[in-house]
Scaffold this motif. Structure first.
Motif, PDB file in Angstrom:
ATOM      1  N   LEU B 296      33.191 -31.288  -6.442  1.00 51.46           N
ATOM      2  CA  LEU B 296      32.832 -29.930  -6.011  1.00 51.46           C
ATOM      3  C   LEU B 296      33.470 -29.622  -4.659  1.00 51.46           C
ATOM      4  N   THR B 307      25.416 -24.267  -5.084  1.00 49.41           N
ATOM      5  CA  THR B 307      26.568 -24.314  -5.986  1.00 49.41           C
ATOM      6  C   THR B 307      26.334 -25.332  -7.106  1.00 49.41           C
ATOM      7  N   GLU B 311      26.105 -24.428 -11.037  1.00 47.08           N
ATOM      8  CA  GLU B 311      27.056 -25.034 -11.989  1.00 47.08           C
ATOM      9  C   GLU B 311      26.354 -25.787 -13.119  1.00 47.08           C
TER      10      GLU B 311
END
Lengths: 69, 477
Positions: B296, B307, B311
């Protein structure tokens, strides 16, 4: 009523011991052994945090004077 | 329910709870500022935890682990689990003195025990100086979170709106409203973090698999001193020790010690606190390190957790995590606002010092912060950055004076006054690079210097007091 205030030093003894136990410097830089995909030292720290809770509970029972609680 | 609906429901609940608290909160100053000193064990536990665990716990913590590795659990998790010893040595005494002498704030107690108005004002302005900029950064953080949640760039407007809601919670419900909303916010934080851990682990193929992937990609994150060498031995030990002495000196934490119905309430938090920390601090650290296993590249370290959740978890978990982060932030910010208003009302003695003074000060502070954001004020100004970065060390320098007030109030007031001045001077010198820290946390150095100064000044004062007596004929005989 219990005379418990004289045992207050036990808190600091426990506090110092916990910091010593958390400082596993002898393992630093070494390849970690994994358990459930994560290093054993991490699991030891998690266990240590749980032990802190139980020891604090015990200390609170034994050093906290009856007339205070 | 979509993200916006969840956010609206959460904010509406906050206002509703504060509205319920309003009738009792406005009865007397003690009710407004301290919930009448009647908080039971469950509410006290949640309000202490939610007040202490700020947005850093949700966002910054995962980002720090992403950068430095799993060792973050050691310095933050173990360090925070040790904090309740201060509930015993500081909280218990504060509660009792508050009951006996009617103290409401930290400056009032420290200045009152030494019978020194100079000391009281010194503690007051030190606490204000390190709390107000922190509140401003919380407002900016709220703006960033809400913007991310609704998907548009509204940082300043959203920050101002959240600040007004925080103000409404405090103005409506005082300490009782703040504490009751902390139960809701603490609950949301726990559920959101648990959901984040479970769903992200599932998205990565299971808990073990998530760890193994991260280990294969970044084995140095599984070791100390970590990829960037952050965890040196002095850093490790000093950070673990630091939180014990800093956390109770946050004015919003200190004030909460007064609010306990009995010492039995405080006693329960002593051991529940570490039990909560054991799991709650592990989750963001794991997710932060797992992010290494999937390569990431977040826009910033603070964005790692949102995030990862976006995801690898369903949309509703992402919304829940963002609201959880907002709850962590707001529960700290409303406590900071109330603590500031309480100190300004009671220690400055402006506007009569009663309930209305507390409400006016709350409105003025949150209005000022909201206006500053809307008018384009830059919270990244060097002076504000300096103050927020030195908050922990700045408050740690107050600890020796506080302990002296609780255990040795017969010392001359010059000792705690000089201790604080020298301690804060050391904080400044360290930041300017004029004083070496030898790898220790700034706060531990400031605390040690302040403690040493207190002992030296107290010893010298005793010596000077004794000398004239030694010259008298009676003493000579």
């Amino acid at each position: 009523m219990k005379n418990t205030s004289s045992k207050s030093y036990l808190w600091w003894v426990a506090w110092v011991i916990f910091i010593v136990l958390a400082t596993d410097f002898y393992e630093w830089g070494a390849q970690p052994h994994l358990w459930l995909g994560h290093p054993l030292w991490l699991w030891r720290l998690v266990a240590l945090v749980l032990v802190i809770g139980f020891v604090y509970a015990w200390l609170a029972r034994t050093t906290w004077e009856d007339d205070e609680a | 329910m979509n993200a916006l609906g969840l956010l609206a429901a959460y904010l509406a609940f906050l206002l509703l709870i504060s509205g319920f608290a309003r009738r009792r909160a406005l009865q007397s100053p003690e009710e407004f500022f301290l919930a009448g000193r009647t908080l039971g064990p469950v509410v006290l536990f949640f309000t202490l935890a939610a007040t202490n665990f700020s947005a850093f716990f949700f966002l910054g913590f995962a980002g720090a682990a992403w950068k430095s590795g799993l060792g973050q659990y050691g310095i933050m998790g173990v360090g925070t689990a040790l904090v309740p010893i201060s509930f015993y040595f500081i909280g218990r005494k504060v509660w009792r003195l508050g009951k006996q002498k009617g103290y409401v704030t930290a400056p009032q107690l420290i200045g009152g025990e030494f019978n020194s108005s100079i000391l009281r004002q010194l503690v007051l302005w030190t606490m204000i100086l390190f709390t107000l900029p922190y509140l401003l950064t919380q407002a900016v953080g709220a703006g960033i979170l809400v913007s991310a949640l609704v998907g548009s760039d509204l940082v300043r407007v959203a920050g101002a709106v959240v600040m007004v809601i925080i103000g409404a919670v405090v103005i409506l419900g005082g300490m009782r409203g703040s504490a009751w909303t902390d139960v809701l916010q603490g609950g949301i934080m726990i559920v959101a973090m648990a959901a984040a851990l479970i769903f992200v682990a599932r998205g990565l193929g299971g808990f073990t698999q998530a760890g193994l992937r991260a280990f294969a990609a970044a084995p140095e994150h599984f070791m100390r001193p970590g990829p960037d060498g952050y965890f040196s031995l002095p850093t490790w030990i000093s950070f673990i020790a630091l939180w014990t002495f800093v956390n109770p000196l946050f004015p919003q934490m200190f004030t909460r010690f007064y609010t306990a119905r009995s010492l039995r309430s405080l006693r329960l938090t002593l051991w529940l606190y570490p039990l909560l920390v054991s799991f709650l601090f592990l989750a963001p650290v794991l997710i932060g390190v797992w992010a290494r296993g999937v390569g990431l590249e977040p826009p910033s370290a603070d964005a790692v957790l949102p995030t990862m959740v976006a995801e690898f978890a369903p949309g509703w978990v992402h919304a829940l995590v963002m609201v959880g982060a907002l709850a962590a932030l707001m529960s700290t910010a409303d406590s900071q606002l109330l603590a500031l208003a309480t100190m300004m009302s009671n220690d400055l003695k402006l506007l009569g010092g009663g309930v209305q003074a507390g409400r006016w000060f709350s409105a003025a502070i949150c209005g000022l912060v909201a206006a500053a954001l809307l008018l384009g004020f830059n919270p990244q100004l060097p002076i504000f950055t300096f103050l927020t970065q030195t908050t922990f060390a700045g408050l740690a320098a107050l600890t020796p004076a506080t302990l002296a007030a609780l255990y040795r109030p017969t010392l001359p007031p010059a000792a705690p006054i000089v201790s604080i001045l020298v301690g804060e001077g050391a904080v400044l010198a360290m930041r300017l690079g004029k004083l070496p820290t030898f790898g220790l946390a700034d706060g531990v150095v400031a605390l040690s210097i302040a403690a040493l100064t207190l002992l030296v000044v107290a010893g010298m004062s005793r010596l000077l007091q004794r000398q004239p007596a030694m010259r008298t004929p009676e003493t000579a005989v």
